[in-house]
Motif scaffolding. Structure first.
Motif, short mmCIF file in Angstrom:
data_model
loop_
_atom_site.label_atom_id
_atom_site.label_comp_id
_atom_site.label_asym_id
_atom_site.label_seq_id
_atom_site.Cartn_x
_atom_site.Cartn_y
_atom_site.Cartn_z
N PHE A 1 19.70 34.01 -72.97
CA PHE A 1 18.87 33.43 -71.93
C PHE A 1 17.71 32.61 -72.49
O PHE A 1 16.53 32.95 -72.34
CB PHE A 1 18.42 34.52 -70.95
CG PHE A 1 19.60 35.25 -70.40
CD1 PHE A 1 20.47 34.62 -69.53
CD2 PHE A 1 19.91 36.54 -70.83
CE1 PHE A 1 21.61 35.27 -69.06
CE2 PHE A 1 21.05 37.19 -70.36
CZ PHE A 1 21.90 36.55 -69.48
N PRO A 2 18.07 31.48 -73.14
CA PRO A 2 17.07 30.65 -73.82
C PRO A 2 16.06 30.00 -72.89
O PRO A 2 14.91 29.77 -73.29
CB PRO A 2 17.92 29.59 -74.53
CG PRO A 2 19.18 29.51 -73.73
CD PRO A 2 19.43 30.92 -73.27
N PHE A 3 16.45 29.69 -71.66
CA PHE A 3 15.56 28.92 -70.79
C PHE A 3 14.38 29.76 -70.30
O PHE A 3 13.35 29.21 -69.93
CB PHE A 3 16.35 28.36 -69.60
CG PHE A 3 17.51 27.51 -70.03
CD1 PHE A 3 17.30 26.30 -70.67
CD2 PHE A 3 18.81 27.94 -69.83
CE1 PHE A 3 18.37 25.53 -71.09
CE2 PHE A 3 19.89 27.17 -70.24
CZ PHE A 3 19.67 25.96 -70.87
N GLN B 1 12.59 40.95 -82.10
CA GLN B 1 13.30 40.16 -81.10
C GLN B 1 13.01 40.59 -79.67
O GLN B 1 13.91 41.00 -78.93
CB GLN B 1 14.81 40.24 -81.35
CG GLN B 1 15.26 39.61 -82.65
CD GLN B 1 16.75 39.72 -82.84
OE1 GLN B 1 17.30 40.81 -82.82
NE2 GLN B 1 17.42 38.59 -83.00
N PRO B 2 11.78 40.49 -79.20
CA PRO B 2 11.54 40.79 -77.79
C PRO B 2 12.24 39.77 -76.90
O PRO B 2 12.27 38.57 -77.20
CB PRO B 2 10.01 40.67 -77.66
CG PRO B 2 9.62 39.72 -78.75
CD PRO B 2 10.56 40.00 -79.88
N ASN B 3 12.84 40.25 -75.82
CA ASN B 3 13.48 39.37 -74.85
C ASN B 3 12.74 39.51 -73.53
O ASN B 3 12.67 40.61 -72.97
CB ASN B 3 14.96 39.74 -74.68
CG ASN B 3 15.72 38.74 -73.82
OD1 ASN B 3 15.32 38.42 -72.71
ND2 ASN B 3 16.83 38.24 -74.34
N VAL C 1 27.71 31.35 -73.65
CA VAL C 1 28.13 31.87 -72.34
C VAL C 1 26.94 31.99 -71.40
O VAL C 1 27.03 31.65 -70.21
CB VAL C 1 28.86 33.22 -72.49
CG1 VAL C 1 29.26 33.76 -71.12
CG2 VAL C 1 30.09 33.06 -73.37
N SER C 2 25.80 32.45 -71.89
CA SER C 2 24.63 32.57 -71.01
C SER C 2 24.12 31.20 -70.59
O SER C 2 23.61 31.04 -69.47
CB SER C 2 23.51 33.37 -71.69
OG SER C 2 22.75 32.59 -72.57
N VAL C 3 24.26 30.20 -71.45
CA VAL C 3 23.89 28.84 -71.07
C VAL C 3 24.78 28.37 -69.92
O VAL C 3 24.31 27.77 -68.94
CB VAL C 3 23.97 27.88 -72.27
CG1 VAL C 3 23.88 26.42 -71.82
CG2 VAL C 3 22.86 28.19 -73.27
N THR D 1 13.14 25.61 -81.94
CA THR D 1 14.41 25.47 -82.67
C THR D 1 15.38 26.53 -82.18
O THR D 1 15.01 27.69 -81.97
CB THR D 1 14.18 25.63 -84.18
OG1 THR D 1 13.24 24.64 -84.62
CG2 THR D 1 15.48 25.45 -84.95
N THR D 2 16.63 26.14 -81.99
CA THR D 2 17.64 27.05 -81.48
C THR D 2 18.65 27.44 -82.57
O THR D 2 18.81 26.74 -83.56
CB THR D 2 18.42 26.41 -80.31
OG1 THR D 2 19.14 25.27 -80.79
CG2 THR D 2 17.48 26.00 -79.20
#
Length: 389
Positions: A315-317, A283-285, A337-339, A135-136
């Motif tokens: 950076f969801p992908f 929130q680890p990225n 914007v990152s998308v 889920t986004t």
């Protein structure tokens, strides 16, 4: 497949600068993002790619090409834990974070991409395969939008089916307070902006706010109390430096959940946040905090404390794989914007359906570098073999 065939033979890190456009209905604003792409190749020609951002990419590229690359060549590309440990002692032997964690993250993501391709499995399934879709939530509320534009954008997105919206508050308040730009005036405008969004979308849409570590405790708490009736789902990174004791005290006094961790580069920082009771959501990225190898460990720490992880820092992908793989995976940030940036750097990216993002079945990351697009951007070399490493 022998260890010799799987030995790393090429390492290349290249910074990229990507002009983007923030488009929300009739609203169009120019934007820009920079990042860093890593490409690895093994002796039998298999290639993988990784990524990092929110850093000084030129410095990270130099660290990878000049320092990391000579220490990676010849190593087994499937030895992800071993390489992660080696990179820790090479780049952060006394617990430093900063540029080193970005370098480690980009390399680790590329190694997992290689592993998935080698084993013919997507990364999310190698991590654990907890779910096939995530889920986004949609990050849209940037400082470039004035209050009326912000409300109009929120209304448009809600009408298009975006049920979770995040907006920026604080607006670099501490960094810019000597312009002069009084913190009190920043907070007062933030209060008006949050109320404008809530009025625009009604009660059925969730609202998240993110200060990007730009406030002190007094002003963050003042803001939180003033918008308590707006039903904010979480306040992300309210305090400068993610001050852990300060976050714990803020969480005790604020009337909304607290999220943090997207910019952390060492595992002990996540541990300390959890032990101190500083966050409701960790929130680890993976593009910043050690790749998937580091992200899985942070998620396990959170799970031991009964805490869900969400994706902060965009950076969801790349981050979708962690959240689909781990049982306590949570929301993935659809940062507009990152998308836009990723759509120019990569091909075969998955598409959202409503607020859901279905994970790819293709091996590795499930998407590839768009070499033509990279050359058009003008920061990458025309062939993989150029450059040091």
């Amino acid at each position: 497949m022998s260890v010799k065939e799987n030995a790393i033979t090429k390492v290349l890190a290249t910074p990229v600068y990507v002009p983007c456009t923030l488009e929300i209905g009739p609203i169009s604003k120019p934007a820009k993002l920079s990042g860093l792409v890593v490409e690895l190749e093994t002796a039998d020609g298999l290639a993988g790619h990784g990524f990092t951002a929110i850093t000084d990419e030129e410095i990270v590229a130099a660290a990878i090409n000049e320092v990391v690359a000579p220490n990676l060549k010849g190593r087994d590309a499937l030895s992800r834990e071993g390489i992660s440990e080696m990179l820790y002692w090479l780049l952060t032997p006394r617990g430093q974070t900063g540029y080193a964690s970005h370098a480690i993250s980009a390399i680790d993501i590329a190694l997992w991409d290689l592993a998935g391709k080698r084993l013919n499995q997507p990364v999310w399934r190698l991590i654990g395969g907890a779910r096939r879709e995530v889920t986004t939530y949609t990050t849209f509320g940037f400082g470039a939008l004035d209050r009326d534009e912000l409300a109009a954008a929120a209304r448009h997105l809600a009408g298009a089916g975006h049920r979770r919206l995040k907006m920026v508050v604080g607006q670099h308040a501490l960094a810019r307070r000597d312009e002069p730009r009084p913190l009190e005036s920043v907070i007062e405008e933030d209060i008006r902006r949050v109320r404008a969004v809530r009025e625009a979308v009604g009660d059925e849409v969730e609202i998240f706010i993110d200060a990007n570590c730009s406030l002190d405790a007094y002003h963050a708490l003042r803001l939180a109390r003033a918008i308590a009736d707006c039903n904010v789902s979480f306040f992300e990174e309210p305090l400068k430096g993610n001050d852990i004791p300060g976050l714990a005290e803020f969480r005790r006094q604020a009337s909304m959940p607290v999220a943090a961790g997207q910019n952390e580069g060492q595992l002990f920082r996540y541990r300390d946040m959890l032990v101190a009771g500083a966050v409701d959501i960790l929130q680890p990225n993976v593009c910043i905090g050690g790749g998937y190898t580091g992200g899985m460990k942070a998620a396990a720490l959170a799970q031991a404390h009964g805490i869900t992880i969400d994706n902060g820092g965009a950076f969801p992908f790349h981050n979708m794989h962690l959240h689909a793989g781990m049982a306590n995976g949570g929301l993935v940030e659809w940062h507009l914007v990152s998308v836009s940036m990723c759509q120019q750097l990569f091909k075969s990216l998955p598409q959202r359906s409503g607020d859901q993002l279905v994970l790819p079945e293709a091996p590795g990351l499930g998407f590839e570098l768009d070499q033509d697009g990279l050359r058009d951007i003008g920061r990458l070399p025309t062939s993989f073999g150029k450059g040091k490493g």
